[in-house]
Design an enzyme around this catalytic site. Sequence first.
Site, PDB file in Angstrom:
ATOM      1  CG  HIS A 255       0.103   8.310  -1.053  1.00  7.93           C
ATOM      2  ND1 HIS A 255       1.172   9.088  -1.461  1.00  7.93           N
ATOM      3  CD2 HIS A 255       0.342   7.076  -1.532  1.00  7.93           C
ATOM      4  CE1 HIS A 255       2.005   8.348  -2.174  1.00  7.93           C
ATOM      5  NE2 HIS A 255       1.525   7.118  -2.233  1.00  7.93           N
TER       6      HIS A 255
ATOM      7  CD  GLU B 113       1.273   1.241  -0.031  1.00 11.98           C
ATOM      8  OE1 GLU B 113       2.514   1.385   0.019  1.00 11.98           O
ATOM      9  OE2 GLU B 113       0.566   1.731  -0.934  1.00 11.98           O
TER      10      GLU B 113
ATOM     11  CG  ASP C 140      -1.837   4.967   0.602  1.00  8.84           C
ATOM     12  OD1 ASP C 140      -1.028   4.133   0.181  1.00  8.84           O
ATOM     13  OD2 ASP C 140      -2.504   5.720  -0.150  1.00  8.84           O
TER      14      ASP C 140
ATOM     15  CD  GLU D 188      -4.572   2.274  -2.930  1.00 10.34           C
ATOM     16  OE1 GLU D 188      -3.418   2.011  -2.544  1.00 10.34           O
ATOM     17  OE2 GLU D 188      -4.998   3.442  -3.062  1.00 10.34           O
TER      18      GLU D 188
ATOM     19  CG  HIS E 233      -4.465   4.863  -6.836  1.00  9.65           C
ATOM     20  ND1 HIS E 233      -3.861   6.060  -7.129  1.00  9.65           N
ATOM     21  CD2 HIS E 233      -3.585   4.169  -6.065  1.00  9.65           C
ATOM     22  CE1 HIS E 233      -2.663   6.092  -6.580  1.00  9.65           C
ATOM     23  NE2 HIS E 233      -2.469   4.963  -5.930  1.00  9.65           N
ATOM     24  NE  ARG E 234      -2.553   7.637  -3.656  1.00 13.15           N
ATOM     25  CZ  ARG E 234      -1.509   8.313  -4.107  1.00 13.15           C
ATOM     26  NH1 ARG E 234      -1.564   9.641  -4.184  1.00 13.15           N
ATOM     27  NH2 ARG E 234      -0.395   7.693  -4.462  1.00 13.15           N
TER      28      ARG E 234
ATOM     29  CD  GLN F  77      -2.131  -1.707  -1.722  1.00 18.27           C
ATOM     30  OE1 GLN F  77      -1.562  -1.907  -2.795  1.00 18.27           O
ATOM     31  NE2 GLN F  77      -3.076  -0.783  -1.584  1.00 18.27           N
TER      32      GLN F  77
END
Length: 311
Positions: free
Chosen positions: A87, A154, A74, A72, A45-46, A186
């Site tokens: 993010h 994302e 954003d 992952e 995550h990030r 996503q």
Amino acid sequence: MQRLPLVTAVSMGLFAGAATTAALADTSPLEQQLKDLQSFQVIAHRGASGHAPESTMAAYELAHEWGVDYLELDAQLSSDGEVVVFHDDAIDRTSDGEGAINDYTLEELKALDTGTWFNEANPDSASDDFAGAQMLTLDELFEHFGHDARYYIETKSPQLNPGLEEALVEKLEEYDMIENGRVLVQSFEQDSLLKVQELNDDVPLIQLVWYYPSEEDDSTLVEWTGVTPGPAEITDEDFQAVADYAVGIGTNYLYDGQEVIDADFVQQAQENGLPVHVYTINETEEMERLMDMGVNGLFTNYPDRLLELVE
């Protein structure tokens, strides 16, 4: 837990000899990626954001070095239309700037320090190397890792990033990420996912959901954007509606300490063709509990903890 993709037919004893070889040879990278989603996925995550500043090259390099399944991130747009990896809608929390990210050109964003805040907030994990870390562009991430990594991207705040889907798909096509099975896209926003699908219907999509207690009745759970009913009311038809465009579903596990999904939710989603990925799980006990539920993957800031459980 043994991490054996369902597609590994030989080890599962489902096929043998020449038939197995032919089947694997006929599997495209994109088809292989979709089959791999049936096995357990470790999603950084990030990046390894518990150990290094989130969304920086240091965090992604560490996660990649450890061998995670997905990096992952954003995606947002600078004011001059560049796809950047960040993010928050505002830059205040994780940089030395302030204001909306979309108000800054790429050159201005590149001048920000996105690492020193982490050293100040996490003195036990601080490193001089983190100070002065620059915001990444998607180009830089793709050029650095290429097809040696898979990316879980994302579309962040699409209402604040008009044109994001077009810019993102253009990058995915430019770097041959789609046909090579390197990317998942996503979003919480169904419209954003459908726009990506219109642009390139080969992009595998993940519908994000967020369940929380209703303001009218806190014993009833609702979904943030209304893309599904709450877990207690969700039906096969609701899952099928998501499966019409998405290859999986990403969900929270807890809201204010309250469990919002259970093993029945996971099983029902899977029976309707939707692998379940849960965010963001950092404690080993919760990782183990969700793995016991049979989820297909976890987002975590501490991929090293999760890898210890699944290797």
